[in-house]
Design a protein around this motif. Structure first.
Motif, mmCIF file in Angstrom:
data_model
loop_
_atom_site.group_PDB
_atom_site.id
_atom_site.type_symbol
_atom_site.label_atom_id
_atom_site.label_comp_id
_atom_site.label_asym_id
_atom_site.label_seq_id
_atom_site.Cartn_x
_atom_site.Cartn_y
_atom_site.Cartn_z
ATOM 1 N N ILE A 100 -11.310 -51.441 51.232
ATOM 2 C CA ILE A 100 -11.615 -52.417 50.195
ATOM 3 C C ILE A 100 -12.683 -53.245 50.477
ATOM 4 O O ILE A 100 -13.696 -53.639 49.783
ATOM 5 N N ARG B 75 -8.143 -50.747 42.796
ATOM 6 C CA ARG B 75 -8.945 -52.069 43.348
ATOM 7 C C ARG B 75 -10.483 -51.754 42.970
ATOM 8 O O ARG B 75 -11.096 -52.596 42.366
ATOM 9 N N VAL C 100 -6.224 -48.423 46.704
ATOM 10 C CA VAL C 100 -7.689 -48.692 46.987
ATOM 11 C C VAL C 100 -8.552 -48.184 45.736
ATOM 12 O O VAL C 100 -9.249 -49.057 45.372
#
Length: 171
Positions: free
Chosen positions: A40, A68, A65
């Motif tokens: 990230i 996000r 991930v």
């Protein structure tokens, strides 16, 4: 040039992908990460076009991930790579916006082709993983969606995320 982030907690796998994909004239490896949180952070810093993420990483798994990155970098396409299918992971990944889901047994050449395809807006789901998801009782709505959007003859998916490659007896 397609900017690529690679994230895998296994240095040998990550290094091999990086070395082989670097040989492709139109792909540039802009960052590598060994954990979900590092992936990230690297993505936010380097802003790749495509992030290739291991499904199982320390800190956050590949799907977390993806979730996000979908929020923070909506233009970044994501491809999950896995050594084996885990029940429910494909559906969860698709729900969170993953563009590709492939087995680690994929060749570097095929992975490069998949990266190029998802970069242009297509989806790629490994046929064996898709078949496993259906046989494990994927929700009927997913099966109906696949039926409504059959795969194209060239084997790649349409924008709706229908199955992407035909192999004997599948899709």
């Amino acid at each position: 040039m397609i900017r690529v982030l690679l994230a895998d907690d296994e240095p040998l796998i990550r290094g091999a992908f990086a070395a082989l994909l670097s040989l492709e004239a139109d792909l540039e490896i802009v960052a590598e990460a060994a954990t979900g949180p590092d992936a990230i952070e690297m993505a936010l810093h380097h802003r790749p076009d495509v992030a290739v993420l291991d499904l199982q990483m320390p800190g956050k798994d590949g799907v977390a991930v993806v979730e996000r990155l979908t929020q923070a970098l909506p233009s970044c396409k994501t491809v999950i790579v896995t050594g084996h299918a885990l029940p429910g992971r494909l559906g969860r990944a698709l729900t969170h916006g993953v563009s590709g889901f492939v087995l680690k047994a994929v060749s570097a050449h095929e992975l490069a082709t998949i990266i190029r395809s998802v970069h242009t807006g297509n989806r790629y789901i490994d046929p064996a993983l898709a078949a496993d998801a259906v046989s494990e009782g994927a929700p009927i709505e997913e099966a109906a969606e696949r039926a409504a959007h059959p795969p194209r003859r060239d084997g790649w998916t349409n924008q709706a995320g229908a199955p992407t490659r035909r192999s004997s007896g599948q899709w």
